[in-house]
Enzyme design. Structure first.
Site, mmCIF file in Angstrom:
data_model
loop_
_atom_site.group_PDB
_atom_site.id
_atom_site.type_symbol
_atom_site.label_atom_id
_atom_site.label_comp_id
_atom_site.label_asym_id
_atom_site.label_seq_id
_atom_site.Cartn_x
_atom_site.Cartn_y
_atom_site.Cartn_z
ATOM 1 C CG ASP A 45 -10.409 -10.276 0.654
ATOM 2 O OD1 ASP A 45 -10.450 -11.471 0.289
ATOM 3 O OD2 ASP A 45 -10.581 -9.912 1.825
ATOM 4 N NE ARG A 59 -5.170 0.457 5.227
ATOM 5 C CZ ARG A 59 -4.240 -0.469 5.466
ATOM 6 N NH1 ARG A 59 -2.964 -0.120 5.521
ATOM 7 N NH2 ARG A 59 -4.557 -1.730 5.670
ATOM 8 C CG ASP A 95 -6.976 -0.760 7.910
ATOM 9 O OD1 ASP A 95 -6.352 0.170 8.460
ATOM 10 O OD2 ASP A 95 -6.633 -1.945 7.997
ATOM 11 C CB SER A 98 -6.237 -10.603 8.582
ATOM 12 O OG SER A 98 -6.150 -9.271 8.132
HETATM 13 N N1 ARG Z 1 -5.737 -3.036 14.445
HETATM 14 C C1 ARG Z 1 -4.726 -2.391 13.688
HETATM 15 C C2 ARG Z 1 -5.183 -1.016 13.248
HETATM 16 O O1 ARG Z 1 -6.327 -0.747 13.257
HETATM 17 C C3 ARG Z 1 -4.251 -3.220 12.552
HETATM 18 C C4 ARG Z 1 -5.111 -3.283 11.337
HETATM 19 C C5 ARG Z 1 -4.570 -4.235 10.361
HETATM 20 N N2 ARG Z 1 -5.292 -4.189 9.135
HETATM 21 C C6 ARG Z 1 -5.592 -5.258 8.416
HETATM 22 N N3 ARG Z 1 -6.260 -5.054 7.318
HETATM 23 N N4 ARG Z 1 -5.245 -6.468 8.778
HETATM 24 O O2 ARG Z 1 -4.382 -0.171 12.918
#
Ligand code: ARG
Length: 410
Positions: free
Chosen positions: A14, A99, A128, A179
């Protein structure tokens, strides 16, 4: 001159497509920034040279790799540990912690390269995007934000085709199973077979918590003022300590979570996590707090911990409330010094079997029932009488005591 955009680049499909997409659709120059926060530990680490090369092949004018592993460990994982941070009582904030690290570097690189915008590859359904954008707006409100994956409406197949057309060297399967986002603090797995919350997660989702050692083992974690500083007596930097403890815990199958969580954007999602080091350290740290924190401080801290976790989950790492809560938590850690003995046993248990501290509030003379007892038993009688005085008065006038009196009197 075209505007410059700094893109948070992972090296995956991506964000690779995003490089070229931004150039074609926004007419900008792209600077790809890849941040090493300890990801891909299940594969011995990322190939950062390949990632840099791929970004340049996709059309980036510049590709930067930043080693933020120690920063991640010391400035993000350690504070999360000190807060015993577990969103909704379970998830130790893995992605939510990386992040703000990435955001800090994106902003610094944007300044260094004279960029006017930053970009990320997140979709509109996740947390994210919130963390990237709210973080950037807190640190650099003048920067514009591009989120190509939120607007381009490309399927995975489309992205694979575009990558081929644009000759971006990337090996991908048509079918992507999950993912995955990971860093030093653990691994988050979403999508695919996991999207059915009733179906057990397929065994192949787990890479960090497979039982490879059947013998139980112990690990002694040493803390100084709430910072983990040693493992089995050997002083280690937080990054190394977290990595090593993760291997020990993971090899006994400890550190899995399978849960449904509330995303900030209003979606419930089924998530699977592997966080062997994070969960083992929180178990150890919380236990040392049991030994060293004064009761009121301990109870108040326990009330604030979920708030801290929620703020960080919601993308508010850079916020005045997180700063203020941080000041409280940091102050609370002054005497969280000592050692905790953890026992790992396959499949998947981690138990505290001992703890000690030079500043423990556990006083053997007060606690013991043997002859060395130093407790002043006579003090207890008056204390208990006064403690119960309020309810005794209530009972006599308004409660069961009064009713008994009435029954007796009639
Ligand atoms: N649900 C988790 C969070 O919000 C994991 C996010 C994982 N991110 C991803 N791009 N797969 O912290």
């Amino acid at each position: 001159m075209p505007e410059r955009v700094v893109l948070a680049y992972s090296g995956g499909l991506d964000t690779s497509v995003a490089v070229r997409w931004l150039i074609e659709n926004e007419g900008v120059e792209v600077i790809a920034v890849a941040v090493n926060v300890g990801q891909a530990s299940d594969r011995g680490g990322e190939d950062w040279d390949a990632i840099r090369t791929r970004a340049l092949a996709a059309g980036a004018v510049e590709a930067v790799v930043i080693d933020a592993r120690h920063e991640m460990a010391e400035q993000f994982c350690v504070p999360a540990l000190q807060a015993n941070a577990r969103y909704e009582g379970k998830y130790p904030l893995v992605s939510a912690l990386s992040r703000p690290v990435i955001v800090r570097h994106l902003v610094a690189e944007a300044r260094r390269h004279g960029a006017t915008a930053v970009a990320h590859g997140c979709t509109g359904k996740g947390n994210d995007q919130v963390r990237f954008e709210v973080g950037v707006r807190a640190l650099a409100p003048d920067l514009k934000i591009f989120a190509p994956a939120r607007v381009w409406r490309l399927s995975r197949e489309d992205c694979v085709e575009l990558a081929a057309k644009w000759e971006i060297p990337i090996t991908v399967t048509k079918e992507k199973l999950y993912s995955i986002d990971d860093n030093l603090w653990g691994k988050a797995i979403e999508c695919g077979a996991i999207e059915d919350p009733w179906a057990p997660a397929p065994g192949d989702v787990y890479t960090l918590t497979r039982v490879t050692e059947t013998e139980p083992t112990e690990a002694i974690v040493g803390f100084e003022s709430g910072v983990p500083v040693s493992l089995d007596g050997t002083p280690l930097a937080p990054y190394d300590l977290i990595s090593r403890l993760g291997e020990v815990a993971g090899s006994r199958g400890f550190g899995r979570l399978d849960m449904v969580e509330n995303r900030r954007v209003g979606i419930k999602s089924r998530e699977v996590y592997e966080c062997p080091a994070a969960l083992a350290l929180i178990v150890a740290h919380a236990d040392l707090e049991d030994l060293t924190l004064e009761r009121d401080l301990h109870h108040e801290k326990a009330r604030l911990e979920p708030r801290w976790s929620e703020l960080v989950y919601d993308g508010l790492w850079y916020s005045p409330l997180r700063d203020a809560l941080q000041a409280f938590i940091t102050e609370s850690q002054r005497h969280v010094t000592g050692e905790v003995r953890l026992r790992f046993e396959a499949p998947g248990t981690c138990a505290v079997v001992g703890r000690r501290s030079p500043v423990a509030l556990y006083d053997h003379g007060l606690a013991t029932y043997d002859a060395t007892d130093t407790f002043r038993h006579a003090d207890a009688e008056g204390f208990v009488r006064l403690w119960g005085l309020g309810v005794a008065t209530w009972s006599a006038r308004q409660g069961p005591g009064a009713e008994a009196e009435e029954r007796g009197g009639s």
